[in-house]
Write a protein that holds these residues in place. Structure first.
Motif, short mmCIF file in Angstrom:
data_model
loop_
_atom_site.label_atom_id
_atom_site.label_comp_id
_atom_site.label_asym_id
_atom_site.label_seq_id
_atom_site.Cartn_x
_atom_site.Cartn_y
_atom_site.Cartn_z
N LEU A 64 0.91 -1.24 -0.09
CA LEU A 64 0.00 0.09 -0.08
C LEU A 64 0.85 1.16 -0.06
CD1 LEU A 64 -3.09 0.96 0.25
CD2 LEU A 64 -2.64 1.13 2.62
N THR A 65 0.69 2.10 -1.12
CA THR A 65 1.54 3.14 -1.22
C THR A 65 0.62 4.38 -0.37
OG1 THR A 65 0.20 4.01 -3.03
CG2 THR A 65 2.52 2.71 -3.32
N LEU A 66 1.53 5.50 -0.05
CA LEU A 66 0.93 6.67 0.50
C LEU A 66 -0.26 7.31 -0.29
CD1 LEU A 66 0.58 8.69 3.04
CD2 LEU A 66 2.48 9.99 1.61
N ASP A 67 -0.05 7.44 -1.39
CA ASP A 67 -1.24 7.92 -2.56
C ASP A 67 -2.20 7.19 -2.53
OD1 ASP A 67 0.45 9.98 -3.28
OD2 ASP A 67 1.13 9.07 -5.05
N GLN A 68 -2.01 5.75 -2.48
CA GLN A 68 -3.25 4.97 -2.33
C GLN A 68 -3.99 5.02 -0.84
OE1 GLN A 68 -1.27 1.06 -2.93
NE2 GLN A 68 -1.85 1.13 -5.14
N ALA A 69 -3.40 5.11 0.01
CA ALA A 69 -3.88 5.46 1.40
C ALA A 69 -4.83 6.77 1.52
CB ALA A 69 -2.82 5.40 2.44
N LEU A 70 -4.09 7.77 0.90
CA LEU A 70 -5.03 9.01 0.62
C LEU A 70 -6.14 8.80 -0.22
CD1 LEU A 70 -1.80 11.48 0.22
CD2 LEU A 70 -3.31 11.22 2.11
N SER A 71 -6.20 8.25 -1.30
CA SER A 71 -7.24 8.04 -1.97
C SER A 71 -8.52 7.32 -1.21
CB SER A 71 -6.87 7.28 -3.32
OG SER A 71 -8.04 6.97 -4.11
N ARG A 72 -7.96 6.15 -0.70
CA ARG A 72 -8.80 5.55 0.18
C ARG A 72 -9.42 6.13 1.35
NH1 ARG A 72 -9.32 -0.25 -0.13
NH2 ARG A 72 -8.18 -1.24 -1.77
N LEU A 114 2.14 -4.95 20.05
CA LEU A 114 0.82 -4.30 20.19
C LEU A 114 0.76 -2.97 19.71
CD1 LEU A 114 -1.68 -4.24 21.82
CD2 LEU A 114 -0.40 -3.24 23.93
N ALA A 115 1.72 -1.97 19.73
CA ALA A 115 1.67 -0.88 19.26
C ALA A 115 1.57 -0.82 17.63
CB ALA A 115 3.22 0.09 19.50
N SER A 116 2.13 -1.93 16.93
CA SER A 116 2.06 -2.18 15.71
C SER A 116 0.65 -2.48 15.09
CB SER A 116 3.09 -3.02 15.13
OG SER A 116 2.90 -3.37 13.61
N ASN A 117 0.16 -3.29 15.86
CA ASN A 117 -1.30 -3.73 15.57
C ASN A 117 -2.37 -2.67 15.88
OD1 ASN A 117 -0.54 -6.36 15.03
ND2 ASN A 117 -0.94 -7.13 17.15
N LYS A 118 -2.13 -1.77 16.76
CA LYS A 118 -3.03 -0.55 17.03
C LYS A 118 -2.84 0.33 15.85
CE LYS A 118 -3.20 1.07 21.20
NZ LYS A 118 -2.86 1.37 22.46
N ALA A 119 -1.75 0.66 15.61
CA ALA A 119 -1.34 1.38 14.57
C ALA A 119 -2.13 1.18 13.25
CB ALA A 119 -0.02 1.73 14.31
N LYS A 120 -1.97 -0.14 12.77
CA LYS A 120 -2.49 -0.63 11.49
C LYS A 120 -4.03 -0.74 11.77
CE LYS A 120 -0.71 -3.89 9.25
NZ LYS A 120 -0.21 -5.14 8.39
N GLY A 133 -6.40 1.43 9.38
CA GLY A 133 -7.23 0.60 8.60
C GLY A 133 -8.73 1.19 8.81
N VAL A 134 -9.15 1.83 9.87
CA VAL A 134 -10.33 2.33 10.16
C VAL A 134 -10.54 3.40 8.89
CG1 VAL A 134 -11.68 4.00 11.39
CG2 VAL A 134 -10.48 2.19 12.47
N LEU A 135 -9.65 4.23 8.62
CA LEU A 135 -9.87 4.84 7.38
C LEU A 135 -9.69 4.32 6.17
CD1 LEU A 135 -7.53 8.05 8.52
CD2 LEU A 135 -9.99 8.00 8.77
N GLU A 178 -9.93 -4.57 10.26
CA GLU A 178 -9.06 -5.60 10.56
C GLU A 178 -8.39 -6.46 9.34
OE1 GLU A 178 -11.22 -8.41 13.05
OE2 GLU A 178 -10.40 -7.27 14.95
N THR A 179 -8.66 -5.77 8.24
CA THR A 179 -8.42 -6.21 6.78
C THR A 179 -6.89 -6.23 7.04
OG1 THR A 179 -10.19 -5.44 5.69
CG2 THR A 179 -8.23 -5.84 4.60
N PRO A 180 -6.11 -7.36 6.65
CA PRO A 180 -4.67 -7.30 6.41
C PRO A 180 -4.13 -6.41 5.32
CG PRO A 180 -5.50 -9.60 5.96
CD PRO A 180 -6.60 -8.57 6.27
#
Length: 418
Positions: free
Chosen positions: A6-14, A193-199, A203-205, A211-213
């Protein structure tokens, strides 16, 4: 569905497709653009095709026409022309006045304000996504560092146990190494734990199911810090806060104009073409031509409204002054933000090389201390201290890289490039 790389541009678009605040701002911007078009359309003539049939109770008195009695009864209401009346007309109306011009100005200013607010919301969303995105990457890197630190601690426990078995060190060295090993295991658990929380937060956005991997695309080398002069020009040119504050001033000025327009007269023009007769047809039964036109013009001049208009003008001018103060405040805030963000990016950029060097030095120091410990020339405390130093250097290196990426992203957001 899992997303790899996942790229930053894809994350921004989603995120833009899923964020409700951005969707609301986008809808408001489009709605106000339509209202601006409607305000402009109000300056143009309107046309309707009017059709009407009226029946009025007769009064029983025959109608007289040019000295003779027609035999038909008159309508009971004097405002009506006949017992049966039919209208089929094209009606064209046009109102000319300053109020309509003021409405266009106000709608244009509100549309510009909505555009600026949409950009502000978009940049806020970009800032949120960028922070979460780089946070996910940093947390993954810290997990990798924690795993390496745990592996190093496991290796050191093995060394101390072998040296104890060979009667080269006391059991206290083993205990100290095991304590360090246990600390590294706790640090790995916290990093996971911190990594899972960050993801999950990102993922909420991005996904219907948080929880989608997914995994992030490999990080590229940070871009070079651009010159400050170029950033200043772009920031002033593309600042939505400035555009929004200016649009607020223009909206206040338009409200003042509209309030003053109430003191000016309005000219209403009307043109009607069609029939308005006792029978539905171009010609009547007696040969009279029913088809025709009528025109009217009305000029309404305001005379007295108990000073209501003057009070509206005064209130609009007060709001205009407040909007002007907000505009100057936005200008000052932009200057301060630009200086702060650039200084932050410059400091973070300058520290990157030193952080890399600190990591290389700490890794080499641990290697040498381990060799000296095996040779009996250093203590277990030296090794544990070197391990802690390396871990701190690696963590600082990750944090420093993320700090620079976020600072650079803030500058890119400020200039509208991101």
């Amino acid at each position: 569905m899992p997303t790899a790389g996942l790229t930053l541009d894809q994350a921004l678009s989603r995120a833009a497709a899923n964020e409700p605040a951005f969707a609301a701002a986008q809808a408001e911007q489009r709605a106000l653009a339509l209202e601006r078009t409607n305000a402009k359309a109000a300056l143009l003539p309107t046309a309707i095709y009017h059709n009407q049939s009226i029946y009025t109770q007769p009064n029983g008195v025959p109608t007289s026409r040019i000295g003779q009695t027609t035999g038909a009864a008159s309508p009971v209401f004097i405002a009506n022309n006949a017992i049966r009346e039919y209208a089929s007309q094209g009606v064209f109306n046009e109102t000319v006045g300053f109020a309509q011009v003021g409405a266009v100005r106000l709608a244009s200013a509100r549309s510009a304000l909505a555009n600026a607010q949409l950009e502000i919301v978009r940049r806020g969303l970009v800032s949120t996504v960028v922070n979460l995105y780089y946070g996910v990457g940093a947390s993954a890197d810290k997990v990798a560092v924690a795993r390496e630190s745990l592996a190093e601690a496991d290796h050191f426990v093995d060394i101390t146990q072998k040296r104890e078995a060979a009667r080269e060190v006391a059991h206290a060295d083993v205990l100290k190494a095991q304590l360090s090993q246990q600390q590294r295991q706790r640090e790995l658990d916290e990093a996971l734990l911190a990594s899972n929380k960050a993801k999950l937060e990102l993922g909420v956005l991005l996904y219907p199911n948080p929880e989608t991997p997914y995994s992030l695309a490999p990080a590229s080398a940070p871009a070079m810090l651009p010159e400050k002069t170029g950033i200043e020009a772009l920031a002033k040119q593309n600042s939505p806060e400035l555009r929004g504050a200016l649009a607020s001033v223009q909206a206040s000025q338009a409200m003042t104009y509209s309030a003053r327009a109430a003191l000016a007269p309005d000219l209403a023009l009307n043109f009607t073409y069609g029939i308005d007769a006792t029978n539905f047809g171009v010609n009547g039964p007696d040969g009279i031509h029913n088809l025709g036109y009528a025109m009217s013009a009305a000029l309404d001049i305001p005379v007295w409204d108990w000073l209501s208009t003057e009070r509206k003008i005064k209130a609009s001018r007060l709001r205009e002054k407040a909007a002007t103060v907000a505009l100057t405040a936005a200008q000052r805030r932009l200057i301060a933000n630009l200086a702060e963000f650039y200084a932050e990016a410059k400091t973070a950029s300058d520290q990157l090389a030193r952080l890399d060097q600190s990591f290389v030095t700490a890794r080499e120091s641990l290697r040498l201390v381990n060799l000296r410990y095996v040779d009996g020339e250093s203590t277990v405390l030296d090794v544990v201290d070197a391990q802690n130093t390396l871990l701190a250097a690696q963590t600082a290196q990750i944090d420093g890289r993320v700090r620079y990426q976020l600072a650079l992203a803030n500058l890119q957001t400020l200039t509208g490039k991101l």
